[in-house]
Design an enzyme around this catalytic site. Structure first.
Site, PDB file in Angstrom:
ATOM      1  N   HIS A  22       0.069  -3.927  -6.340  1.00  0.00           N
ATOM      2  CA  HIS A  22       0.621  -2.567  -6.467  1.00  0.00           C
ATOM      3  C   HIS A  22       0.544  -2.117  -7.924  1.00  0.00           C
ATOM      4  O   HIS A  22       1.534  -1.704  -8.521  1.00  0.00           O
ATOM      5  CB  HIS A  22       2.076  -2.496  -5.981  1.00  0.00           C
ATOM      6  CG  HIS A  22       2.195  -2.476  -4.489  1.00  0.00           C
ATOM      7  ND1 HIS A  22       3.385  -2.741  -3.849  1.00  0.00           N
ATOM      8  CD2 HIS A  22       1.297  -2.217  -3.506  1.00  0.00           C
ATOM      9  CE1 HIS A  22       3.203  -2.657  -2.536  1.00  0.00           C
ATOM     10  NE2 HIS A  22       1.942  -2.344  -2.311  1.00  0.00           N
ATOM     11  N   HIS A  78      -2.417   0.233   9.231  1.00  0.00           N
ATOM     12  CA  HIS A  78      -1.857   0.791   7.995  1.00  0.00           C
ATOM     13  C   HIS A  78      -3.024   1.218   7.109  1.00  0.00           C
ATOM     14  O   HIS A  78      -4.043   0.534   7.042  1.00  0.00           O
ATOM     15  CB  HIS A  78      -0.992  -0.278   7.319  1.00  0.00           C
ATOM     16  CG  HIS A  78      -0.321   0.122   6.052  1.00  0.00           C
ATOM     17  ND1 HIS A  78      -0.015   1.421   5.732  1.00  0.00           N
ATOM     18  CD2 HIS A  78       0.133  -0.636   5.015  1.00  0.00           C
ATOM     19  CE1 HIS A  78       0.583   1.442   4.554  1.00  0.00           C
ATOM     20  NE2 HIS A  78       0.676   0.217   4.102  1.00  0.00           N
ATOM     21  N   GLU A  80      -3.050   1.824   3.699  1.00  0.00           N
ATOM     22  CA  GLU A  80      -3.042   1.442   2.289  1.00  0.00           C
ATOM     23  C   GLU A  80      -4.304   0.636   1.977  1.00  0.00           C
ATOM     24  O   GLU A  80      -4.826  -0.087   2.830  1.00  0.00           O
ATOM     25  CB  GLU A  80      -1.790   0.622   1.989  1.00  0.00           C
ATOM     26  CG  GLU A  80      -1.385   0.605   0.535  1.00  0.00           C
ATOM     27  CD  GLU A  80      -0.007  -0.004   0.323  1.00  0.00           C
ATOM     28  OE1 GLU A  80       0.421  -0.067  -0.839  1.00  0.00           O
ATOM     29  OE2 GLU A  80       0.641  -0.425   1.297  1.00  0.00           O
ATOM     30  N   ASP A  82      -5.134  -2.009   0.483  1.00  0.00           N
ATOM     31  CA  ASP A  82      -5.249  -3.455   0.653  1.00  0.00           C
ATOM     32  C   ASP A  82      -5.517  -3.821   2.116  1.00  0.00           C
ATOM     33  O   ASP A  82      -5.847  -4.971   2.415  1.00  0.00           O
ATOM     34  CB  ASP A  82      -4.010  -4.180   0.128  1.00  0.00           C
ATOM     35  CG  ASP A  82      -2.711  -3.624   0.691  1.00  0.00           C
ATOM     36  OD1 ASP A  82      -2.591  -2.398   0.788  1.00  0.00           O
ATOM     37  OD2 ASP A  82      -1.803  -4.413   1.013  1.00  0.00           O
ATOM     38  N   HIS A 144       5.938  -0.221   5.595  1.00  0.00           N
ATOM     39  CA  HIS A 144       6.758   0.475   4.625  1.00  0.00           C
ATOM     40  C   HIS A 144       6.163   1.834   4.213  1.00  0.00           C
ATOM     41  O   HIS A 144       6.592   2.421   3.220  1.00  0.00           O
ATOM     42  CB  HIS A 144       6.942  -0.412   3.369  1.00  0.00           C
ATOM     43  CG  HIS A 144       5.636  -0.707   2.648  1.00  0.00           C
ATOM     44  ND1 HIS A 144       5.463  -0.383   1.316  1.00  0.00           N
ATOM     45  CD2 HIS A 144       4.470  -1.238   3.051  1.00  0.00           C
ATOM     46  CE1 HIS A 144       4.255  -0.737   0.932  1.00  0.00           C
ATOM     47  NE2 HIS A 144       3.628  -1.263   1.962  1.00  0.00           N
ATOM     48  N   ASP A 163       2.291  -5.103   7.551  1.00  0.00           N
ATOM     49  CA  ASP A 163       3.074  -5.520   6.387  1.00  0.00           C
ATOM     50  C   ASP A 163       4.390  -6.186   6.760  1.00  0.00           C
ATOM     51  O   ASP A 163       4.936  -6.969   5.967  1.00  0.00           O
ATOM     52  CB  ASP A 163       3.334  -4.319   5.469  1.00  0.00           C
ATOM     53  CG  ASP A 163       2.199  -4.091   4.479  1.00  0.00           C
ATOM     54  OD1 ASP A 163       1.507  -5.066   4.145  1.00  0.00           O
ATOM     55  OD2 ASP A 163       2.001  -2.951   4.050  1.00  0.00           O
ATOM     56  N   TYR A 191       9.187 -10.839  -0.831  1.00  0.00           N
ATOM     57  CA  TYR A 191       8.443  -9.729  -0.236  1.00  0.00           C
ATOM     58  C   TYR A 191       9.405  -8.706   0.358  1.00  0.00           C
ATOM     59  O   TYR A 191       9.278  -7.500   0.132  1.00  0.00           O
ATOM     60  CB  TYR A 191       7.519 -10.297   0.842  1.00  0.00           C
ATOM     61  CG  TYR A 191       6.506  -9.342   1.413  1.00  0.00           C
ATOM     62  CD1 TYR A 191       5.238  -9.233   0.862  1.00  0.00           C
ATOM     63  CD2 TYR A 191       6.806  -8.561   2.522  1.00  0.00           C
ATOM     64  CE1 TYR A 191       4.295  -8.376   1.400  1.00  0.00           C
ATOM     65  CE2 TYR A 191       5.864  -7.700   3.069  1.00  0.00           C
ATOM     66  CZ  TYR A 191       4.612  -7.608   2.502  1.00  0.00           C
ATOM     67  OH  TYR A 191       3.680  -6.753   3.043  1.00  0.00           O
ATOM     68  N   HIS A 224      -0.566 -10.003   5.376  1.00  0.00           N
ATOM     69  CA  HIS A 224      -0.583 -10.813   4.151  1.00  0.00           C
ATOM     70  C   HIS A 224       0.054 -12.151   4.461  1.00  0.00           C
ATOM     71  O   HIS A 224       1.064 -12.236   5.162  1.00  0.00           O
ATOM     72  CB  HIS A 224       0.215 -10.153   3.017  1.00  0.00           C
ATOM     73  CG  HIS A 224      -0.346  -8.867   2.522  1.00  0.00           C
ATOM     74  ND1 HIS A 224      -1.589  -8.759   1.923  1.00  0.00           N
ATOM     75  CD2 HIS A 224       0.164  -7.606   2.537  1.00  0.00           C
ATOM     76  CE1 HIS A 224      -1.808  -7.499   1.588  1.00  0.00           C
ATOM     77  NE2 HIS A 224      -0.765  -6.783   1.961  1.00  0.00           N
TER      78      HIS A 224
END
Length: 391
Positions: A22, A78, A80, A82, A144, A163, A191, A224
């Protein structure tokens, strides 16, 4: 590639070198992984991709496993980067493949990549028949990001949770029962503390919603870290515990100091706390020298925090200001706090910290304590009494 079941393979990337995430906002001492999953039923489905720097590597490795045009559907839990970072590279090869995601997911992917793919927007309860198994979509808004969702694979009874339930933790062992349990717990709670704490009310509601569906869960496959296959719902139970204003019998003292006066105050306050109640776990962190995400994890575990700083330029030291800004954004609940600090002539630091803690919705239990110049024996005794009174 790593075989999970006869029909599901892991096709992600383990990133052993990652130490910040991040941007510079999250420390990853144990590396991480970007988990992507390939389902081969009567239809072939790819769930998520990997982070953008590994996009070409991901697509080349995927080609070794399957002819890309054999992929019938792509599911993006998701958007994002990553997770969706390799989508652009993949879609160069198979541009018309349907991409299943939430309405917000389509909007965000367009905003990040400036491409309009063949999106199929889904919501909770929508299903996709892929042969002997069926995929069920469960929106997980604000876990999130606004677009987040999970995908449940019936038959195999696998929850692809994205996530949720993940950790930044690199391991070739892949499964929760094979890795070091202390490392796994440390990375899982870190996390949660640093990423999911602000969304705890959503965590509670979503987990209860999934549990109330009464679906069997043989595995939880996050995006992850490791896969939960041994008693997989144990991590869901932990999330419910962590989401409920979690605290241990711990007081964490966070400070920054110019010439060690504030450090000496912190140590004396800790002595007072321990003298009054030896059962309390007291931890001290110089926030200018220690990892900020590790400190946040300790704050998450604490029932009370003390924040201290010297006064500088009518304000507070920058490391203390940075931690206080993180604390405000994380929206901790059910925790007490107090301020302390040293000063030379103006002495505003304690009042500034007090106000910041109030704004962060901590229960501030004292006006705080400040001491002039380098604390002498009387000053340090006042600090010890301050610690005793806090208990």
């Amino acid at each position: 590639m790593f075989k999970i079941t006869d029909k599901v393979d892991w096709v992600g990337k383990i990133d052993w070198e990652l130490n910040r995430f991040h941007g510079d906002e999250y420390s990853t001492h144990k590396g991480s992984s970007y988990n992507s999953y390939l389902i081969r039923d009567e239809k072939t489905v790819l769930i998520d991709t990997v982070w953008e720097p590994y996009a070409k590597e991901f697509v080349n490795n995927l080609k070794k496993e399957i002819e890309l045009d054999k992929i019938d559907y792509i599911i993006m839990n998701h958007s994002e980067v990553d997770h969706a970072g390799a989508l652009l590279e993949l879609m160069k090869e198979i541009p018309n493949t349907p991409v299943y995601c939430t309405k917000n997911g389509a909007k965000i992917i367009k905003g990040l990549h400036h491409k309009d793919f063949n999106f199929v927007e889904v919501k909770t309860g929508d299903t996709l028949d892929i042969g002997k198994n069926k995929l069920v979509f469960v929106e997980a808004r604000m876990l999130h990001w606004p677009d987040s969702m999970m995908t449940y694979m019936s038959g195999e009874n696998i929850l692809f949770s994205n996530d949720a339930f993940g950790q930044h933790y690199a391991s070739e062992l892949m499964y929760n029962n094979l890795v070091d349990q202390d490392e796994l717990y440390d990375e899982a709670i870190k996390y949660y503390a640093n990423i999911l704490t602000p969304f705890s009310k959503f965590v509670t509601a979503k987990i209860n919603e999934v549990l109330n569906m009464k679906i069997p869960v043989n595995m939880i496959c996050p995006s992850h870290g490791i896969i939960w296959r041994d008693n997989p719902l144990q991590i869901a139970e932990k999330y419910l515990e962590w989401a409920d204003s979690y605290q241990e019998n711990q007081v964490t003292i966070i400070y920054d100091t110019m010439w060690n006066a504030t450090r000496r105050m912190a140590e004396a306050i800790a002595e007072g706390i321990r003298a009054k109640d030896p059962s309390v776990n007291v931890k001290l962190y110089n926030c200018a020298k220690r990892d900020k995400n590790d400190i946040v994890t300790e704050i998450f575990k604490s029932k009370m925090i003390l924040v201290g700083s010297s006064t500088i330029n009518n304000g507070i030291l920058s490391a203390t200001a940075g931690i206080l800004e993180m604390i405000k954004g994380l929206k901790f609940t059910g925790k007490k706090a107090a301020a302390f600090g040293s000063y030379g002539w103006s002495g505003e630091s304690v009042k500034i910290i007090y106000d910041e803690l109030k704004e962060a919705k901590f229960e501030v239990v004292s006006e705080g304590i400040k001491e002039l110049w380098n604390p002498d024996s009387d000053s340090l005794e006042r600090c010890r009494e301050f610690g005793k009174n806090l208990i």
